[in-house]
Design a protein around this motif. Structure first.
Motif, PDB file in Angstrom:
ATOM      1  N   ARG A 189       0.852  -1.107   0.089  1.00 56.99           N
ATOM      2  CA  ARG A 189      -0.061  -0.030  -0.108  1.00 56.99           C
ATOM      3  C   ARG A 189       0.959   1.287  -0.188  1.00 56.99           C
ATOM      4  O   ARG A 189       0.296   2.414  -0.060  1.00 56.99           O
ATOM      5  CB  ARG A 189      -1.031  -0.060   1.141  1.00 56.99           C
ATOM      6  N   LEU A 190       2.050   1.159   0.235  1.00 52.63           N
ATOM      7  CA  LEU A 190       2.946   2.306   0.284  1.00 52.63           C
ATOM      8  C   LEU A 190       3.502   2.779  -1.037  1.00 52.63           C
ATOM      9  O   LEU A 190       3.381   2.246  -2.222  1.00 52.63           O
ATOM     10  CB  LEU A 190       4.332   2.101   0.869  1.00 52.63           C
ATOM     11  N   PRO A 191       3.830   3.958  -1.426  1.00 54.97           N
ATOM     12  CA  PRO A 191       4.161   4.679  -2.634  1.00 54.97           C
ATOM     13  C   PRO A 191       5.558   3.950  -2.958  1.00 54.97           C
ATOM     14  O   PRO A 191       6.374   3.252  -2.192  1.00 54.97           O
ATOM     15  CB  PRO A 191       4.630   6.077  -2.343  1.00 54.97           C
ATOM     16  N   PRO A 192       5.783   3.650  -4.298  1.00 51.41           N
ATOM     17  CA  PRO A 192       7.038   2.821  -4.681  1.00 51.41           C
ATOM     18  C   PRO A 192       8.248   3.129  -4.262  1.00 51.41           C
ATOM     19  O   PRO A 192       8.918   1.977  -3.924  1.00 51.41           O
ATOM     20  CB  PRO A 192       6.907   3.179  -6.163  1.00 51.41           C
ATOM     21  N   GLY A 193       8.564   4.305  -3.876  1.00 52.11           N
ATOM     22  CA  GLY A 193       9.578   4.581  -3.199  1.00 52.11           C
ATOM     23  C   GLY A 193       9.834   4.372  -1.904  1.00 52.11           C
ATOM     24  O   GLY A 193      11.113   4.347  -1.482  1.00 52.11           O
ATOM     25  N   LEU A 194       8.942   3.757  -1.363  1.00 49.45           N
ATOM     26  CA  LEU A 194       9.107   3.317   0.128  1.00 49.45           C
ATOM     27  C   LEU A 194       9.010   1.857   0.267  1.00 49.45           C
ATOM     28  O   LEU A 194       9.241   1.303   1.322  1.00 49.45           O
ATOM     29  CB  LEU A 194       8.028   3.892   0.993  1.00 49.45           C
ATOM     30  N   ARG A 195       8.788   1.078  -0.814  1.00 50.32           N
ATOM     31  CA  ARG A 195       8.200  -0.478  -0.694  1.00 50.32           C
ATOM     32  C   ARG A 195       9.521  -1.089  -0.147  1.00 50.32           C
ATOM     33  O   ARG A 195       9.188  -2.264   0.326  1.00 50.32           O
ATOM     34  CB  ARG A 195       7.489  -0.748  -1.845  1.00 50.32           C
ATOM     35  N   HIS A 196      10.644  -0.587  -0.338  1.00 51.29           N
ATOM     36  CA  HIS A 196      11.805  -1.576  -0.272  1.00 51.29           C
ATOM     37  C   HIS A 196      12.663  -0.837   0.917  1.00 51.29           C
ATOM     38  O   HIS A 196      13.840  -1.114   1.117  1.00 51.29           O
ATOM     39  CB  HIS A 196      12.546  -1.838  -1.754  1.00 51.29           C
ATOM     40  N   ARG A 197      12.095   0.172   1.726  1.00 53.03           N
ATOM     41  CA  ARG A 197      12.566   0.568   2.678  1.00 53.03           C
ATOM     42  C   ARG A 197      11.937   0.602   4.019  1.00 53.03           C
ATOM     43  O   ARG A 197      12.384   0.940   5.107  1.00 53.03           O
ATOM     44  CB  ARG A 197      12.902   2.086   2.552  1.00 53.03           C
ATOM     45  N   VAL A 198      10.740  -0.280   4.039  1.00 52.85           N
ATOM     46  CA  VAL A 198       9.990  -0.402   5.240  1.00 52.85           C
ATOM     47  C   VAL A 198      10.136  -1.985   5.680  1.00 52.85           C
ATOM     48  O   VAL A 198       9.631  -2.625   4.968  1.00 52.85           O
ATOM     49  CB  VAL A 198       8.658   0.178   4.940  1.00 52.85           C
ATOM     50  N   VAL A 199      10.323  -2.118   7.053  1.00 46.65           N
ATOM     51  CA  VAL A 199      10.071  -3.490   7.687  1.00 46.65           C
ATOM     52  C   VAL A 199       9.035  -3.649   8.578  1.00 46.65           C
ATOM     53  O   VAL A 199       9.049  -2.736   9.474  1.00 46.65           O
ATOM     54  CB  VAL A 199      11.435  -3.988   8.509  1.00 46.65           C
ATOM     55  N   GLU A 200       7.863  -4.303   8.275  1.00 40.46           N
ATOM     56  CA  GLU A 200       6.603  -4.343   9.056  1.00 40.46           C
ATOM     57  C   GLU A 200       6.633  -5.565  10.168  1.00 40.46           C
ATOM     58  O   GLU A 200       6.986  -6.773   9.851  1.00 40.46           O
ATOM     59  CB  GLU A 200       5.485  -4.551   8.208  1.00 40.46           C
ATOM     60  N   HIS A 201       6.922  -5.166  11.442  1.00 36.69           N
ATOM     61  CA  HIS A 201       6.735  -6.047  12.568  1.00 36.69           C
ATOM     62  C   HIS A 201       5.349  -6.225  13.069  1.00 36.69           C
ATOM     63  O   HIS A 201       4.484  -5.428  13.192  1.00 36.69           O
ATOM     64  CB  HIS A 201       7.703  -5.722  13.769  1.00 36.69           C
ATOM     65  N   ARG A 202       4.820  -7.498  13.035  1.00 34.94           N
ATOM     66  CA  ARG A 202       3.442  -7.834  13.499  1.00 34.94           C
ATOM     67  C   ARG A 202       3.469  -8.592  15.054  1.00 34.94           C
ATOM     68  O   ARG A 202       4.334  -9.502  14.894  1.00 34.94           O
ATOM     69  CB  ARG A 202       2.667  -8.633  12.771  1.00 34.94           C
ATOM     70  N   ALA A 203       2.869  -7.870  15.958  1.00 38.40           N
ATOM     71  CA  ALA A 203       2.754  -8.548  17.256  1.00 38.40           C
ATOM     72  C   ALA A 203       1.466  -9.064  17.705  1.00 38.40           C
ATOM     73  O   ALA A 203       0.291  -8.595  17.314  1.00 38.40           O
ATOM     74  CB  ALA A 203       3.059  -7.324  18.466  1.00 38.40           C
ATOM     75  N   ALA A 204       1.297 -10.261  17.942  1.00 37.50           N
ATOM     76  CA  ALA A 204       0.193 -11.082  18.221  1.00 37.50           C
ATOM     77  C   ALA A 204      -0.522 -10.390  19.690  1.00 37.50           C
ATOM     78  O   ALA A 204      -0.071  -9.693  20.388  1.00 37.50           O
ATOM     79  CB  ALA A 204       0.620 -12.555  18.896  1.00 37.50           C
ATOM     80  N   PRO A 205      -1.950 -10.592  19.831  1.00 45.39           N
ATOM     81  CA  PRO A 205      -2.475 -10.038  20.895  1.00 45.39           C
ATOM     82  C   PRO A 205      -1.978  -9.982  22.108  1.00 45.39           C
ATOM     83  O   PRO A 205      -1.880  -9.071  22.924  1.00 45.39           O
ATOM     84  CB  PRO A 205      -3.949 -10.672  20.820  1.00 45.39           C
ATOM     85  N   GLN A 206      -1.314 -11.346  22.532  1.00 50.73           N
ATOM     86  CA  GLN A 206      -0.772 -11.235  23.666  1.00 50.73           C
ATOM     87  C   GLN A 206       0.448 -10.757  24.096  1.00 50.73           C
ATOM     88  O   GLN A 206       1.257 -11.023  24.895  1.00 50.73           O
ATOM     89  CB  GLN A 206      -0.770 -12.948  24.313  1.00 50.73           C
ATOM     90  N   GLN A 207       1.242 -10.124  22.955  1.00 54.23           N
ATOM     91  CA  GLN A 207       2.478  -9.855  23.077  1.00 54.23           C
ATOM     92  C   GLN A 207       2.635  -8.341  23.223  1.00 54.23           C
ATOM     93  O   GLN A 207       3.838  -7.715  23.231  1.00 54.23           O
ATOM     94  CB  GLN A 207       3.403 -10.117  21.698  1.00 54.23           C
ATOM     95  N   LEU A 208       1.469  -7.485  23.630  1.00 56.54           N
ATOM     96  CA  LEU A 208       1.748  -6.061  23.594  1.00 56.54           C
ATOM     97  C   LEU A 208       2.735  -5.657  24.747  1.00 56.54           C
ATOM     98  O   LEU A 208       3.513  -4.825  24.786  1.00 56.54           O
ATOM     99  CB  LEU A 208       0.216  -5.665  23.979  1.00 56.54           C
ATOM    100  N   ARG A 209       2.482  -6.463  25.967  1.00 60.43           N
ATOM    101  CA  ARG A 209       3.391  -6.166  27.103  1.00 60.43           C
ATOM    102  C   ARG A 209       4.972  -6.262  26.981  1.00 60.43           C
ATOM    103  O   ARG A 209       5.541  -5.340  27.113  1.00 60.43           O
ATOM    104  CB  ARG A 209       2.829  -6.906  28.383  1.00 60.43           C
ATOM    105  N   VAL A 210       5.237  -7.189  26.119  1.00 67.51           N
ATOM    106  CA  VAL A 210       6.680  -7.592  25.870  1.00 67.51           C
ATOM    107  C   VAL A 210       7.276  -6.746  25.019  1.00 67.51           C
ATOM    108  O   VAL A 210       8.491  -6.253  24.990  1.00 67.51           O
ATOM    109  CB  VAL A 210       7.111  -9.038  25.683  1.00 67.51           C
TER     110      VAL A 210
END
Length: 402
Positions: A189-210
């Protein structure tokens, strides 16, 4: 939050920079094939694989000194609006295997994130080709990276992500486990110039505290069901955690407008130039080999002008030196003539000294004093009393009278 390094230069607004890792094999062949294909399709104007360079970049940055495994590729193309872009890709052996790459592209104008990504000029835009790994964490640049289950591993991973000065790291918390609609990578969904500069980390529901525990050192927190853009190290001077924290991210297939705005706004900040990017940027600007005929002529003209100025300066210095030498010779001749015409003085051994003159003066003073003491009195008296002749005369006269 880590303080920004004010002494470090800011990334030029004309520059696009990223670093990654190719974990497969034959990275050089992959780059060559991609460049040749794009040149045949008139996407890339030209490309070049320069010979090994004799000078090495700083130890903190990519090396270009001809060490085995190091390769350089240059490419030039036109961005929309006929803006020339010059890019340099440096391949080097990775510490964790594979090959690390550093890619810097500089345009003639301020970089627009809507332009095509320079990464796709060197690498195939194919999800099966494993060139898109973040150098700091080893995670994918074009996909979703689920955090590990182990708390200590989460902490180590986010620490590495928070210290990375190259790519942009985003942490998203899933308030509940999303379905397939919420598993769309942010990069798509990002502009072409940002697609290869962004690292997306996903945290599971129970991982918010850590997650928030791991991010304390960086002064940021992830809202429940929201996201945050990490500042990196050093952080941009204008970074404020509240401006790059999104309270809610709906992972239901709808476009995450708030998160996209936060990422693009962060990318537009004047960011400090990574310390190990300075050498690569100098190499891009000073060691560029892929010149057009016009650029080669202009370069030769500049060299001729530079040599002409140097020769003129040397000629001026020679003339000034010659003139100074002639004046010195004339002054020496005049001095010798004047020294030969002057009368010769007494030898140094016969010349009277000040002490001998003072002694002679004292002797003359003593002689003068003695002369005054021995001189007769005009009245017939000496200096000590009446004259003896007077006394005798007086006695004669007394006797005669008797």
């Amino acid at each position: 939050m880590p303080t920004s390094a004010t002494a470090r230069p800011t990334t030029p607004p004309t520059l696009w920079a990223a670093r990654g890792r190719h974990v497969g094999s034959a990275a050089e062949d992959t780059v060559r094939r991609t460049l040749q294909r794009l040149k045949d399709d008139h996407v890339v104007d030209d490309f070049l694989e320069p010979p090994d360079e004799p000078a090495a970049a700083p130890a903190s940055g990519p090396r270009t000194d001809g060490t085995p495994g190091f390769r350089i590729f240059e490419a030039r193309w036109k961005a929309p609006g006929a803006v020339t872009v010059r890019a340099r890709l440096i391949l080097e052996p990775g510490s964790a295997g594979g090959q690390e790459w550093t890619l810097l592209a500089e345009a003639e104008e301020v970089w627009d994130v809507a332009w095509p990504s320079p990464a796709t000029m060197f690498w195939p835009d194919d999800p099966d080709v494993t060139w898109d790994r973040d150098a700091a964490t080893g995670l994918r640049l074009r996909g979703i990276n689920t955090l590990p289950d182990d708390d200590r591993a989460v902490r180590r991973l986010l620490k590495a992500a928070g210290r990375s000065p190259w790519n942009i790291h985003v942490v998203v918390h899933e308030a509940m486990t999303p379905d397939h609609r919420g598993r769309v990578p942010l990069a798509q969904r990002l502009p072409p110039g940002l697609r290869h500069r962004v690292v997306e980390h996903r945290a599971a529901p129970q991982q918010l505290r850590v997650v928030n525990w791991a991010l304390e050192d960086f002064g940021v927190q992830v809202p429940r069901g929201g996201a945050v853009v990490l500042p990196g190290t050093p952080a941009p001077a204008d970074y404020a955690a509240v401006d790059f924290s999104v309270r809610t991210v709906f992972l239901d297939g709808s476009e995450p407008t708030g998160l996209l705005t936060a990422v693009t706004s962060f990318a537009a900040l004047p960011r400090p130039l990574p310390g190990d990017a300075a050498g690569a940027l100098d190499s891009l600007r000073e060691d560029w080999r892929l010149l057009t005929l016009r650029e080669e002529l202009e370069r030769e003209r500049k060299l001729v002008a530079m040599y002409s100025e140097a020769l003129e300066a040397m000629t001026r210095s020679r003339d000034l030196y010659r003139e100074a030498a002639e004046r010195a010779a004339e002054a020496l001749a005049v001095y010798r003539e004047s020294a030969g015409a002057a009368p010769a003085g007494p030898p140094p051994s016969e010349a009277p000294t000040a002490s001998s003159l003072r002694g002679l003066t004292r002797t003359l003073d003593r002689f003068r004093a003695s002369a005054r003491m021995s001189r007769p009195d005009p009245a017939g008296r000496d200096a000590t009393g009446p004259s003896t002749g007077t006394r005798a005369g007086s006695g004669t006269e007394a006797g005669t009278g008797g």
